[in-house]
Enzyme design. Sequence first.
Site, mmCIF file in Angstrom:
data_model
loop_
_atom_site.group_PDB
_atom_site.id
_atom_site.type_symbol
_atom_site.label_atom_id
_atom_site.label_comp_id
_atom_site.label_asym_id
_atom_site.label_seq_id
_atom_site.Cartn_x
_atom_site.Cartn_y
_atom_site.Cartn_z
ATOM 1 N N CYS A 18 0.831 -1.212 0.000
ATOM 2 C CA CYS A 18 0.000 0.000 0.000
ATOM 3 C C CYS A 18 0.864 1.261 0.000
ATOM 4 C CB CYS A 18 -0.874 0.039 1.245
ATOM 5 S SG CYS A 18 -2.148 -1.201 1.314
ATOM 6 N N GLU A 58 0.629 3.910 1.845
ATOM 7 C CA GLU A 58 1.021 4.397 3.178
ATOM 8 C C GLU A 58 2.281 3.703 3.671
ATOM 9 O OE1 GLU A 58 -1.900 3.329 2.064
ATOM 10 O OE2 GLU A 58 -3.518 3.826 3.440
HETATM 11 N N1 THU Z 1 -4.371 0.350 -1.095
HETATM 12 C C1 THU Z 1 -3.496 1.275 -0.574
HETATM 13 O O1 THU Z 1 -2.524 1.664 -1.236
HETATM 14 N N2 THU Z 1 -3.721 1.733 0.684
HETATM 15 C C2 THU Z 1 -4.745 1.326 1.486
HETATM 16 O O2 THU Z 1 -4.792 1.682 2.659
HETATM 17 C C3 THU Z 1 -5.808 0.490 0.944
HETATM 18 C C4 THU Z 1 -5.504 -0.170 -0.360
HETATM 19 C C5 THU Z 1 -4.126 -0.172 -2.425
HETATM 20 C C6 THU Z 1 -3.709 -1.629 -2.456
HETATM 21 C C7 THU Z 1 -4.127 -2.048 -3.847
HETATM 22 O O3 THU Z 1 -3.083 -1.718 -4.731
HETATM 23 C C8 THU Z 1 -5.313 -1.153 -4.163
HETATM 24 O O4 THU Z 1 -5.308 -0.105 -3.197
HETATM 25 C C9 THU Z 1 -6.645 -1.869 -4.114
HETATM 26 O O5 THU Z 1 -6.794 -2.548 -2.928
#
Ligand code: THU
Length: 143
Positions: free
Chosen positions: A58, A60
Amino acid sequence: MKLSQRTIDRLIDEAYKASKRAYSSYSKYSVGAALLCSDGKIYTGCNIENSSYSMTCCAERVAFFKAISSYDVKPQFSAIAIVGLDENLKSDTYCMPCGACRQVMSEFCGEDFTVICIKNKEDYKLYKFSELLPEAFSAQSFI
Ligand code: THU
């Protein structure tokens, strides 16, 4: 620490910029995060997906790991702004951090750490970290 409107706007801008670097060809959901350290430095991250889906990281966590690996002494963190955009660069919902990212935040952030969840540049919500992960698991449980 109370964040000024200027700081909030800057973090939102940086989160949008970071979302443009997302590697999100599978979900087509581009997330950007901008993490403010207490010395004023901002580290950004985007989601980085993988054909083996579970290897995805992710936005973050990318921002946190960039920041932590850039300091000799563990930095203090003040705030993070998060935005998620669909393939048309639109967003209808506030981008909330997932559970795994909240757990990583709990390792490195205090209760006053601010999480800015963005729907769009004019509509976002500010949370205190303690609201997003009450009763967190921590090393105090076993050390
Ligand atoms: N995702 C994030 O980057 N941060 C989050 O807190 C929630 C989900 C991304 C992971 C994946 O690449 C996409 O969002 C869909 O889940």
